[in-house]
Design a protein around this motif. Structure first.
Motif: not given
Length: 211
Positions: A42-47, A147-152, A171-178
């Motif tokens: 659980l995190g955030a977009n940083t751009e 992964q769930f990323l907070a986007v403004s 929240l933007q959902h995707s996977y980064d399994q590795q």
């Protein structure tokens, strides 16, 4: 009674970083079932200007227990992140790994809330309809839900014709399994042999959760 587990203090659930808080009701564990692990980030977009670093995100989960006539509020599991500290950060994203031991069974993400500010008042983004996002916890296995990323969300300045974060988000959902499997092994070396299984979440784009 709710037992609140803060990641800074409890290594078992969420690692050794601050900023992430997990709350699990005691009633979830009362039947002494076999357990597995719910894993994700659980995190955030940083751009800029879509950075979600200033958003407080909460994911609400509950068990789908067919042995009880209804799901009650006392069974709600919450994962909240204020994006302070983290297990990873780069110019585009940041986040915390969470690892929560839960009884075997079916669960659902039933609500999401993001709290932000436009500089004057607190703004809340949350789902207004049923989400129907389900996953399974299997015995002695890690169920990875991505992964769930907070986007403004972006607002337009009428005065300056500029775009800027509005205080609302999703929240933007995707996977980064590795990446997350590697993080799991690093943060929980005693669980390195635990099978790390991808749980594909099925949902339609919602105003607070997008593919």
């Amino acid at each position: 009674m709710m037992k609140t587990i803060i990641s800074l203090l409890t290594l078992l659930l969420v690692g050794c970083s601050s900023g992430l808080q997990v709350s699990v009701p005691d009633s979830v564990y009362e039947n002494n079932q076999a357990t597995g692990y719910l894993v994700g980030t659980l995190g955030a977009n940083t751009e800029w200007p879509k950075t979600g670093k200033n958003l407080i995100t909460t994911i609400n989960i509950r068990p789908l227990n067919t042995n009880t006539p209804s799901i009650v509020d006392s069974n709600i599991i919450t994962i909240t992140n204020n994006n302070e500290d983290g297990h990873f950060e780069n110019p585009t994203i940041s986040g915390h790994l969470f690892n929560i031991e839960l009884p075997v069974g079916q669960y659902e993400i039933f609500s999401i809330q993001l709290e932000g500010s436009d500089g004057n008042k607190t703004l809340i983004s949350k789902n207004n309809s049923k989400m129907d996002i389900t996953f399974s916890i299997s015995a002695n296995q890690a169920s990875y839900i991505g992964q769930f990323l907070a986007v403004s969300r972006i607002a337009k300045s009428e005065l300056w014709n500029l775009e800027y974060p509005s205080g609302y988000g999703y929240l933007q959902h995707s996977y980064d399994q590795q990446r997350d499997k590697t993080l799991f092994s690093e943060q929980y070396p005693k669980q390195q042999a635990t099978p790390f299984n991808l749980e594909l979440l099925t949902f339609t784009d919602n105003r607070v959760l997008k593919n």
